[in-house]
Design a protein around this motif. Structure first.
Motif, mmCIF file in Angstrom:
data_model
loop_
_atom_site.group_PDB
_atom_site.id
_atom_site.type_symbol
_atom_site.label_atom_id
_atom_site.label_comp_id
_atom_site.label_asym_id
_atom_site.label_seq_id
_atom_site.Cartn_x
_atom_site.Cartn_y
_atom_site.Cartn_z
ATOM 1 N N UNK A 269 0.842 -1.196 0.000
ATOM 2 C CA UNK A 269 0.000 0.000 0.000
ATOM 3 C C UNK A 269 0.879 1.247 0.000
ATOM 4 N N UNK A 270 0.286 2.374 -0.410
ATOM 5 C CA UNK A 270 1.014 3.634 -0.438
ATOM 6 C C UNK A 270 0.079 4.764 -0.035
ATOM 7 N N UNK A 271 0.659 5.947 0.106
ATOM 8 C CA UNK A 271 -0.127 7.117 0.488
ATOM 9 C C UNK A 271 -1.025 7.612 -0.632
ATOM 10 N N UNK A 272 -0.852 7.099 -1.851
ATOM 11 C CA UNK A 272 -1.583 7.594 -3.015
ATOM 12 C C UNK A 272 -2.789 6.730 -3.379
ATOM 13 N N UNK A 384 8.946 -2.840 0.449
ATOM 14 C CA UNK A 384 7.934 -2.492 -0.557
ATOM 15 C C UNK A 384 8.527 -2.708 -1.952
ATOM 16 N N UNK A 385 7.699 -2.733 -2.989
ATOM 17 C CA UNK A 385 8.289 -2.601 -4.324
ATOM 18 C C UNK A 385 9.036 -1.274 -4.426
ATOM 19 N N UNK A 386 10.060 -1.231 -5.262
ATOM 20 C CA UNK A 386 10.733 0.047 -5.511
ATOM 21 C C UNK A 386 9.888 0.914 -6.430
ATOM 22 N N UNK A 387 9.403 0.327 -7.508
ATOM 23 C CA UNK A 387 8.548 0.985 -8.488
ATOM 24 C C UNK A 387 7.330 0.106 -8.703
ATOM 25 N N UNK A 388 6.227 0.709 -9.101
ATOM 26 C CA UNK A 388 5.018 -0.074 -9.368
ATOM 27 C C UNK A 388 5.023 -0.661 -10.769
ATOM 28 N N UNK A 389 5.825 -0.089 -11.679
ATOM 29 C CA UNK A 389 5.849 -0.502 -13.075
ATOM 30 C C UNK A 389 7.286 -0.753 -13.512
ATOM 31 N N UNK A 413 5.666 5.526 -9.496
ATOM 32 C CA UNK A 413 6.488 5.477 -8.294
ATOM 33 C C UNK A 413 5.712 5.933 -7.061
ATOM 34 N N UNK A 414 4.720 5.138 -6.621
ATOM 35 C CA UNK A 414 3.896 5.538 -5.479
ATOM 36 C C UNK A 414 4.542 5.305 -4.119
ATOM 37 N N UNK A 415 5.681 4.594 -4.071
ATOM 38 C CA UNK A 415 6.209 4.152 -2.785
ATOM 39 C C UNK A 415 7.344 5.015 -2.238
ATOM 40 N N UNK A 416 7.689 6.103 -2.911
ATOM 41 C CA UNK A 416 8.892 6.838 -2.512
ATOM 42 C C UNK A 416 8.626 8.122 -1.737
#
Length: 484
Positions: A269-272, A384-389, A413-416
């Motif tokens: 999950x992410x803040x977005x 977390x994943x580094x990038x979503x894609x 890049x939702x996780x950074x």
């Protein structure tokens, strides 16, 4: 025998210490590689060959070998000012700007004994998470030239991945070290807010942007980070320097030893998530599982976790991103025309904000920081994943519509950015490749001041997966014999 660029940065430093190669020879080696390889990659915006040769001779003759970067080449990101060298900030607006003084980070790396070879490319004012600018050629991914390198430290990532530099400093205000590291198959570390005295984030809007290393190995990242923290050895003397109590040991030691067993959270999950349609690609999930399996096999505890919904984050972060562009020095219509559409949109939106808008956004992000740290506090680190894609094709981002462009960046890049808001350290590790040969990584988020834990975990996974031996197609080119 291996050529110098095939060695890790730490191995190159050790060869320098033993006198098997000199700073001048190593500098010439990398200048030759840059001349041969960079024309199609877009890693550098300028190469200061004469200054680099002069600097290498100075280091060789007048600086003690004990300096933490003695004789090692690097390059400044083109958001940093080095006296007498053009600082274009990725923008046509700044094409003629030559600073008279150097930034603190530049001075720190010089004090550590490093040799700057020039400037690495960055998007306009470092605002986007990709390095494609109207001011010069795009930064092309060394694994596939049709793909982008990420941003905003895209040129730095290309240079390290293509073996044009041993390692490189970058800056990270929303993922700008970790995104290009992940896209180019590197280790990228964003330190805790306040950890790097010369680029701490404490004096930045929202406390977001800090300096951090991009490298091929965990130990190389620690070597550069140690030099950023205390370039002359010992504890840094600076108003904006923070360290965990009693923690004066070099981080390189943690990266080399790679010891300890830890409790890890696993999070997708992410803040977005509540504001944008975030879809995690199968390749990103596969990379996450490689890391999960690796850590589990080494005896670490793993537990799935998720963030609590919070609708305050997205509007607050958007406000800060736009406010950060408000001060761009484009005050006339002629100057504004030199800006790219995304930058112009951000700048004008930022200038429309009121003081109340900014104060509310800063308060919301401060509250989010406390909440984020509380939610993750039971873990030593969160995976977390580094990038979503997968790394995005060049030209993928909308060049005209600012809103759509923003959404694309979030979806990639939702996780950074939530790590920048929280001031926490995070490291990206290049754990695997897709079937098409593109690198995919994971991110570990640490506790405040928890860089040593992240480096220890990264070193353990690196020993298992051996990513330092993977070489992109664009890493060929002229070499010198192995150090004598």
């Amino acid at each position: 025998m291996a050529a110098p660029h095939e060695l890790t940065a730490l191995e190159q430093w050790q060869a320098l210490q033993r006198g098997e190669i000199s700073p001048t020879e190593l500098t010439e080696h990398y200048l030759g590689r840059i001349e041969a390889q960079d024309s199609g990659l877009g890693a550098f915006v300028s190469v200061t060959a004469d200054a680099a040769r002069k600097r290498a001779r100075f280091v060789e003759q007048l600086m003690p070998r004990s300096m933490p970067l003695w004789g090692l080449p690097f390059a400044d990101k083109d958001l940093q000012s080095r006296a007498g060298v053009p600082a274009r900030f990725g923008s046509r607006l700044m094409q003629d700007y030559v600073p008279a003084e150097s930034d603190d980070l530049v001075l720190a790396l010089d004090a550590a004994g490093g040799v700057s070879l020039g400037k690495t490319s960055t998007p306009e004012f470092g605002l986007p998470s990709y390095t494609e600018t109207l001011a010069g050629p795009p930064a092309r991914n060394p694994w596939d030239r049709s793909r982008g390198a990420g941003g905003s430290s895209g040129g730095a990532a290309v240079a390290v991945a293509a073996r044009l530099l041993p390692f490189a400093p970058g800056s990270d205000g929303g993922g700008s070290v970790r995104i290009p590291a992940a896209a180019c198959g590197l280790v990228g570390l964003k330190p805790s807010r306040g950890r790097v005295p010369s680029s701490s984030g404490i004096n930045a809007l929202g406390g977001l942007s800090v300096a951090g290393p991009l490298a091929r190995t965990v130990a190389d990242a620690a070597l550069l980070l140690d030099a950023m923290i205390a370039p002359r050895g010992g504890h840094p003397q600076h108003l904006y320097s923070l360290r965990p109590p009693g923690d004066d040991a070099p981080l390189l030691a943690a990266a080399v030893r790679g010891e300890g067993r830890f409790q890890l959270g696993v999070m997708t999950t992410s803040a977005w998530d509540d504001a944008y349609p975030i879809e995690i690609a199968p390749e990103a999930l596969a990379a996450l599982m490689v890391a999960v399996d690796g850590f589990a096999s080494m005896g670490h505890g793993l537990e799935e976790t998720a963030l609590e919904p919070d609708d305050s984050y997205v509007p607050a972060f958007r406000t800060i991103w736009q406010a950060g562009a408000a001060g761009i020095p484009a005050d006339t219509p002629e100057q504004e025309k030199l800006l790219e559409p995304l930058t112009r949109w951000l700048m004008n939106r930022g200038r429309e904000l009121s003081a109340r808008d900014l104060a509310q956004a800063l308060a919301a992000l401060s509250a989010y920081e406390r909440s984020f740290i509380r939610q993750l506090s039971r873990f030593d680190a969160v995976l977390t994943p580094a990038l979503a894609l997968t790394p995005r094709p060049l030209g993928w981002y909308d060049a005209v519509d600012g809103e759509r462009n923003f959404a694309q960046q979030v979806q990639y890049t939702p996780f950074t950015s939530m790590v920048n808001v929280s001031g926490l350290p995070a490291i990206v590790l290049p754990v695997t490749e897709t079937g098409a040969g593109l690198p995919m990584g994971v991110q570990l988020i640490g506790r405040p001041g928890g860089e040593a834990t992240l480096l220890a975990l990264g070193a353990q996974l690196e020993r298992r997966l051996q990513w330092q031996h993977r070489t992109p197609p664009e890493a060929g080119g002229p070499g010198l014999p192995c150090p004598r």
